[in-house]
Design a protein around this motif. Sequence first.
Motif, short mmCIF file in Angstrom:
data_model
loop_
_atom_site.label_atom_id
_atom_site.label_comp_id
_atom_site.label_asym_id
_atom_site.label_seq_id
_atom_site.Cartn_x
_atom_site.Cartn_y
_atom_site.Cartn_z
N ARG A 37 0.85 -1.20 0.00
CA ARG A 37 0.00 0.00 0.00
C ARG A 37 0.89 1.24 0.00
NH1 ARG A 37 -5.46 0.51 1.54
NH2 ARG A 37 -5.39 -1.65 2.27
N ARG A 40 -2.65 5.47 1.76
CA ARG A 40 -3.79 4.96 2.53
C ARG A 40 -4.84 6.05 2.67
NH1 ARG A 40 -4.65 0.72 5.93
NH2 ARG A 40 -2.44 0.12 5.79
N SER A 45 -1.30 12.52 2.58
CA SER A 45 -0.62 12.07 1.37
C SER A 45 0.66 12.89 1.21
CB SER A 45 -1.55 12.26 0.16
OG SER A 45 -0.93 11.80 -1.01
N SER A 92 -7.04 4.97 -1.66
CA SER A 92 -5.80 4.25 -1.38
C SER A 92 -5.14 3.88 -2.70
CB SER A 92 -6.10 2.98 -0.57
OG SER A 92 -6.61 3.30 0.71
#
Length: 556
Positions: A37, A40, A45, A92
Amino acid sequence: MPTPTADVHGAYPRLTDDQITILRPCGQVRQVREGERLIRAGEPSEEFFVVLSGTVAAVEGPDDQQHVIRLHGPHSFLGELGMLEGQTAFLSAVVKTPGEVLTLGSAALRDLLSREPALGDVILRAYLLRRTMLAGTGTGFRIIGSAFSPDTRRLLEFAARNRLPHRWVDLEKDTEAEALLMRLGIAPEETPIVFWHDYQVLRNPSNVELAQVIGLRTGTVARAVCDLIVVGAGPGGLAAAVYGASEGLSTVVLEAVATGGQAGTSSRIENYLGFPAGISGMELAERAVVQANRFGARIAVPAEAAGLEQRDGANVVRLTEGGTVAAGSVVVATGARYRRLTAPGIERFEGLGVHYAATLWEARTCRFDPVAVVGGGNSAGQAALFMARESPAVHLLVRGEDLGHSMSRYLIDRIERHPRIHVRLHTEVQEVTGEDRVEALVVQDNHTREQQVLAARALFIFIGAHPATAWLAAAVTLDRRGFIPTGQDVDHLAADLWKPLGRAPLALETGLPGVFAVGDVRSGSVKRVASAVGEGAMAVRLAHEHLEGVRPPAIR
């Protein structure tokens, strides 16, 4: 919802080899494995990713119910607008096929984009389009509440005005939502709730609490001291923020509702210099916010000014939430707010079909239904044309005798040629009817007094505006309509304030030294976006003069 393979109007461009070469020295290349990942949803971010090989999916939903929004291949880049504005991620990003990515920190990206404008415009334009797409598909956090709850409507308005991807779940209509609340042990009096990316529940949050979770507001500005305070983040305020911060002034922007101001609610601004095809109010606002952030301006949303006073040589702005912000100069750019229409049913249906803005956020609830627009100015004309793109019938209701009194000719020509826009002159709304949302309007010809019922699933109101100056009434002189006189129009009864400075008020200066007014809030201003932007830039130059103690001719 967009398919995982389709591009949409340049929202998913592939970077060229030359563009990736520009990015490489600012970041690092690393291997990624299947299932890793990279971003998320619901968390900040802070990294910018370019896919060099392999594939990465932008997904929504919990791990066991992921829905692929977009599959990114080589030369694609991840993220959307929140990446540049410091907001949390709404989607995500999960590696589907192992490969390599190039990663840059958000600060390094913003610095690079200021030095490489062509590359910056590709990324910014894509991010703006992706945000618009997320809004149109109902992606993002969920607001669960009753249509008849004032707090539900407050949260919906805040999310829409701030262009935040979200969807509303009506407790009266969604049985699964009611079951979810029971499972979580949430009592009716605790609603509305915000379901934040399937792992956090906010019980009837204030706008400030929601903004902090999203990243709109990363900290308090209370008790801050700076060079320049800008109150209001419409075009004039954002221009002052950009010019002030870019010229080295520590700048704080206070905005009570949402960046963009009244212009941000416009579907398209067509007479703004340099944009021959027009630009939406949303895009203009977001571009300005990114620009102001890049130069170091601190923008606080929501942060409402409650009062202004001068104390120990500084201008002090009091906040409704408590605390103060002090600066040598203040630019007041609080603009004007649309007047409410008075008729039975209006208040009941505000947010449920009655709107004072016409953007993608409002239009998505009535896209293929007949609607009505009230008003005879440019905002009403733009709203009618915007809604007519998909609505089968748009009724433009004008109280006056003709459109030419306050609407630009280019809009009138397009409206008169449009087959789905029906102009009704000397017509007023008498009542709004419906069960749980707008269904019809009772309108009256103000010449014949004849009444008629029009089917309409939404009513958009643009009937003029009043200045947002109530918080200033005790601090600066206002004209009889509540606007702020500036420069030579300042009341000479305030002359005693200027004698110690040995000068008269500067061009945009109010009756309070060091406090300037720009845009729609200023008495005698031209109510156009371009003039507000120009005044915002000019106010910063005048603020420098005030801060440096420039001495124009004294008052006689």
